[in-house]
Motif scaffolding. Structure first.
Motif, PDB file in Angstrom:
ATOM      1  N   ASP A   1      31.263  42.154  37.539  1.00  0.00           N
ATOM      2  CA  ASP A   1      30.068  42.936  37.819  1.00  0.00           C
ATOM      3  C   ASP A   1      28.954  42.096  38.414  1.00  0.00           C
ATOM      4  N   GLU A   2      29.267  40.914  38.996  1.00  0.00           N
ATOM      5  CA  GLU A   2      28.237  40.085  39.595  1.00  0.00           C
ATOM      6  C   GLU A   2      27.645  40.805  40.803  1.00  0.00           C
ATOM      7  N   ALA A   3      26.411  40.492  41.142  1.00  0.00           N
ATOM      8  CA  ALA A   3      25.692  41.176  42.212  1.00  0.00           C
ATOM      9  C   ALA A   3      26.224  40.779  43.588  1.00  0.00           C
ATOM     10  N   ASP A   4      25.996  41.664  44.585  1.00  0.00           N
ATOM     11  CA  ASP A   4      26.426  41.378  45.951  1.00  0.00           C
ATOM     12  C   ASP A   4      25.683  40.178  46.524  1.00  0.00           C
ATOM     13  N   ASP A   5      24.427  40.001  46.103  1.00  0.00           N
ATOM     14  CA  ASP A   5      23.627  38.897  46.624  1.00  0.00           C
ATOM     15  C   ASP A   5      24.025  37.568  46.020  1.00  0.00           C
ATOM     16  N   MET A   6      24.923  37.593  45.103  1.00  0.00           N
ATOM     17  CA  MET A   6      25.351  36.399  44.408  1.00  0.00           C
ATOM     18  C   MET A   6      26.762  36.054  44.882  1.00  0.00           C
ATOM     19  N   PRO A   7      27.134  34.782  44.980  1.00  0.00           N
ATOM     20  CA  PRO A   7      28.478  34.411  45.445  1.00  0.00           C
ATOM     21  C   PRO A   7      29.574  35.098  44.635  1.00  0.00           C
ATOM     22  N   GLU A   8      30.592  35.559  45.311  1.00  0.00           N
ATOM     23  CA  GLU A   8      31.695  36.238  44.630  1.00  0.00           C
ATOM     24  C   GLU A   8      32.437  35.282  43.705  1.00  0.00           C
ATOM     25  N   ILE A   9      32.838  35.799  42.558  1.00  0.00           N
ATOM     26  CA  ILE A   9      33.623  35.000  41.624  1.00  0.00           C
ATOM     27  C   ILE A   9      35.078  35.438  41.753  1.00  0.00           C
ATOM     28  N   GLN A  10      35.912  34.540  42.224  1.00  0.00           N
ATOM     29  CA  GLN A  10      37.306  34.889  42.469  1.00  0.00           C
ATOM     30  C   GLN A  10      38.172  34.735  41.212  1.00  0.00           C
ATOM     31  N   ASP A  11      37.760  33.879  40.311  1.00  0.00           N
ATOM     32  CA  ASP A  11      38.570  33.670  39.116  1.00  0.00           C
ATOM     33  C   ASP A  11      37.657  33.284  37.957  1.00  0.00           C
ATOM     34  N   THR A  12      38.245  33.148  36.785  1.00  0.00           N
ATOM     35  CA  THR A  12      37.473  32.711  35.633  1.00  0.00           C
ATOM     36  C   THR A  12      38.055  31.374  35.184  1.00  0.00           C
ATOM     37  N   VAL A  13      37.784  30.973  33.948  1.00  0.00           N
ATOM     38  CA  VAL A  13      38.247  29.666  33.485  1.00  0.00           C
ATOM     39  C   VAL A  13      39.779  29.596  33.515  1.00  0.00           C
ATOM     40  N   GLN A  14      40.302  28.559  34.113  1.00  0.00           N
ATOM     41  CA  GLN A  14      41.747  28.364  34.173  1.00  0.00           C
ATOM     42  C   GLN A  14      42.196  27.589  32.928  1.00  0.00           C
ATOM     43  N   PHE A  15      43.004  28.240  32.122  1.00  0.00           N
ATOM     44  CA  PHE A  15      43.454  27.642  30.867  1.00  0.00           C
ATOM     45  C   PHE A  15      44.584  26.652  31.116  1.00  0.00           C
ATOM     46  N   ILE A  16      44.445  25.451  30.590  1.00  0.00           N
ATOM     47  CA  ILE A  16      45.491  24.439  30.680  1.00  0.00           C
ATOM     48  C   ILE A  16      46.277  24.459  29.372  1.00  0.00           C
ATOM     49  N   PRO A  17      47.563  24.720  29.431  1.00  0.00           N
ATOM     50  CA  PRO A  17      48.369  24.797  28.202  1.00  0.00           C
ATOM     51  C   PRO A  17      48.175  23.570  27.315  1.00  0.00           C
ATOM     52  N   GLY A  18      48.030  23.831  26.021  1.00  0.00           N
ATOM     53  CA  GLY A  18      47.835  22.753  25.060  1.00  0.00           C
ATOM     54  C   GLY A  18      46.376  22.427  24.790  1.00  0.00           C
ATOM     55  N   SER A  19      45.451  23.118  25.481  1.00  0.00           N
ATOM     56  CA  SER A  19      44.024  22.848  25.295  1.00  0.00           C
ATOM     57  C   SER A  19      43.522  23.404  23.970  1.00  0.00           C
ATOM     58  N   LYS A  20      42.466  22.786  23.466  1.00  0.00           N
ATOM     59  CA  LYS A  20      41.823  23.232  22.222  1.00  0.00           C
ATOM     60  C   LYS A  20      40.484  23.887  22.542  1.00  0.00           C
ATOM     61  N   LEU A  21      40.242  25.053  21.972  1.00  0.00           N
ATOM     62  CA  LEU A  21      38.976  25.748  22.179  1.00  0.00           C
ATOM     63  C   LEU A  21      37.874  25.063  21.371  1.00  0.00           C
ATOM     64  N   LEU A  22      36.792  24.680  22.034  1.00  0.00           N
ATOM     65  CA  LEU A  22      35.651  24.049  21.369  1.00  0.00           C
ATOM     66  C   LEU A  22      34.548  25.048  21.050  1.00  0.00           C
ATOM     67  N   TRP A  23      34.371  26.032  21.936  1.00  0.00           N
ATOM     68  CA  TRP A  23      33.257  26.969  21.760  1.00  0.00           C
ATOM     69  C   TRP A  23      33.469  28.186  22.638  1.00  0.00           C
ATOM     70  N   ARG A  24      33.015  29.353  22.159  1.00  0.00           N
ATOM     71  CA  ARG A  24      33.021  30.575  22.954  1.00  0.00           C
ATOM     72  C   ARG A  24      31.689  31.279  22.752  1.00  0.00           C
ATOM     73  N   ILE A  25      31.126  31.804  23.822  1.00  0.00           N
ATOM     74  CA  ILE A  25      29.822  32.452  23.764  1.00  0.00           C
ATOM     75  C   ILE A  25      29.885  33.693  22.874  1.00  0.00           C
ATOM     76  N   ASN A  26      28.795  33.967  22.165  1.00  0.00           N
ATOM     77  CA  ASN A  26      28.723  35.167  21.333  1.00  0.00           C
ATOM     78  C   ASN A  26      28.564  36.409  22.200  1.00  0.00           C
ATOM     79  N   CYS A  27      29.143  37.514  21.754  1.00  0.00           N
ATOM     80  CA  CYS A  27      28.941  38.787  22.445  1.00  0.00           C
ATOM     81  C   CYS A  27      27.492  39.231  22.283  1.00  0.00           C
TER      82      CYS A  27
END
Length: 480
Positions: free
Chosen positions: A342-368
């Motif tokens: 839902d990013e704005a048209d005036d803002m650069p398009e986001i083609q992807d989100t965070v790319q998960f690397i197998p075996g990674s450990k989650l350190l933090w996730r933003i609150n809803c």
């Protein structure tokens, strides 16, 4: 115990007889049953059929503002900023419609929203895991700014803000110690005497034609008392785009270095600028190294979403495979991370989100955020509670506390005309007081902080003088 003492106990979670700066660990221990990780849910109940409380007995905070956000669509910031290109903006008066109903001192307090990361750092025996938690905390401290394009109110000289959250295990005090340049000092401590978090912030604002840039100044220090460790860092640069036309959007960029002054370990985090096609927007990448400069782990993610870590070998192998066009990138599912479609048209398009690397450990996730956050200046649930003023609180708070500012209070209540007039009155009162001091050759003296030297970096800093929670406010200035 009189009514005022009872109210003090209820609001702060402290026993009014034990409210001095030298508090007792036994008296102020966080309840053992309390899970400090906000991702965990808890049951609630009613107390005497009136106030909703959590299972641990701490009263719930409000979940919405008294009035919805005022529309900015009929106002043009260009008429004000067009003569300010390349200039420092701290002396420019902006219409109140471009504000959000919080003081900058309250915005600083939002560092504490993800305090569970400090608690995790305190609990880890491994210094690498402690640094990972501290790095996640440093990133989370800027996460609340996502989509927050409203400007917090400039604090008045001598303005203060306090917050005690027994449910989260900390208390916090801040003071505006200088007006020109604007400097805000803060100090926070764990109620279990497990950490001290302090610093001074001097954001230098500049207008560049289509954007406003906030360059961070000042050092942030976190001390883990159990481990006898101290970490220091500075925040990344924040930039708000499309201030003239289009939808406002925000990015953070720059290098953040977190130093463990006890072990010599260092975490280097690169907040990447947007780039030509927006592929790097919000991305954070970095690593932790020991005192011999050996990389111990790699950190990656987005400051608007989440942060992961993995070992350097796995990271390099994945990157090489990615370059060869081998393994298909694995995206996080919608259950794991917020979509950015839902990013704005005036803002650069986001083609992807965070790319998960197998075996990674989650350190933090933003609150809803709350469902109605867009109508509340895109506040988080934590931010919504910061200006809450209940009946009887005025008898407990310092008379300089942000919650008592009439311009912010009226804006929060939707009284924009009154808020604007009050803002002008307070600014004029501050100017008159400054002229009076100059005429009488009287210097301003800060109340709760003093200028000194950071014991770990050797740089100039504002240090907490102590005594605020003794609650002797008889000599506080009349600033409202």
């Amino acid at each position: 115990m009189n009514g005022e003492e009872e109210f003090y106990d209820a609001v702060t979670g402290f026993d009014s007889d034990n409210s001095s700066g030298d508090f007792s660990e036994a008296n102020h221990k966080v309840p053992e049953m309390l899970d400090l990780d906000p991702h965990q849910s808890s049951r609630t109940g009613k107390h005497n059929g009136e106030t909703e409380i959590q299972e641990n007995g701490i009263k719930r905070h409000r979940t919405s503002l008294p009035a919805p956000m005022f529309s900015r669509s009929d106002f043009s910031v260009w008429s004000i900023l067009k003569k300010c290109i390349g200039l420092e903006l701290s002396k420019i008066t902006m219409p109140i419609v471009f504000n959000e109903p919080l003081s900058f001192l309250q915005r600083i307090t939002e560092y504490m929203e993800h305090i569970y990361l400090i608690n995790k750092a305190c609990s880890h025996a491994d210094p690498l895991e402690r640094m990972q938690a501290v790095a996640a905390f440093a990133v989370s401290a800027v996460a609340s700014q996502w989509e927050r394009t409203g400007k917090p109110f400039n604090p008045l000289l001598g303005e203060t803000y306090e917050l005690t959250r027994e449910d989260l295990g900390f208390r916090f005090i801040s003071e505006q110690v200088s007006h020109h340049p604007p400097i805000s000092a803060f100090y926070s401590e764990g109620l279990n005497k497990d950490f001290i978090f302090h610093g001074s912030i001097y954001p230098k604002l500049k207008f560049w034609g289509k954007s406003i840039e906030a360059e961070p100044r000042g050092t942030i220090t976190l001390e883990l008392l159990k481990h006898n460790e101290a970490y220091t860092w500075t925040n990344p640069t924040c930039c708000v785009h499309n201030v003239i036309i289009g939808k406002l959007w925000l990015e953070q960029y720059g290098t953040v270095e977190i130093v463990n002054h006890s072990t010599g370990d260092k975490c280097v985090l690169n907040f990447k600028p947007c780039g030509l096609f927006g592929k790097e927007l919000h991305r954070v990448e970095g690593y932790i190294q020991d005192k011999h400069r050996k990389k111990l782990c790699v950190i990656y993610g987005k400051w608007t979403e989440c942060l992961w870590c993995t070992d350097p070998t796995t990271y390099e192998t994945y990157k090489k495979s990615e370059k060869r066009g081998g393994e298909q990138k694995k995206k996080l599912s919608e259950d794991d991370i917020k979509s950015e479609n839902d990013e704005a048209d005036d803002m650069p398009e986001i083609q992807d989100t965070v790319q998960f690397i197998p075996g990674s450990k989650l350190l933090w996730r933003i609150n809803c955020r709350p469902p109605n956050s867009s109508q509340m200046y895109n506040f988080t649930s934590f931010a919504v509670s910061l200006n809450e003023l209940e009946k009887g609180m005025e008898a407990i708070l310092a008379p300089t506390d942000c919650r008592l500012r009439p311009d912010i209070r009226n804006m929060e209540n939707g009284n924009m005309d009154v808020a604007s007039k009050e803002k002008e009155r307070l600014e004029e009162k501050q100017r008159a007081a400054r002229k009076e001091r100059a005429k009488d050759e009287v210097e301003w003296h800060t109340r709760w902080f003093h200028q000194g030297t950071n014991p770990y970096t050797g740089t100039s800093d504002w240090l907490y003088s102590g005594g605020y929670f003794d609650r002797n406010f008889s000599d506080c200035p009349d600033i409202y």
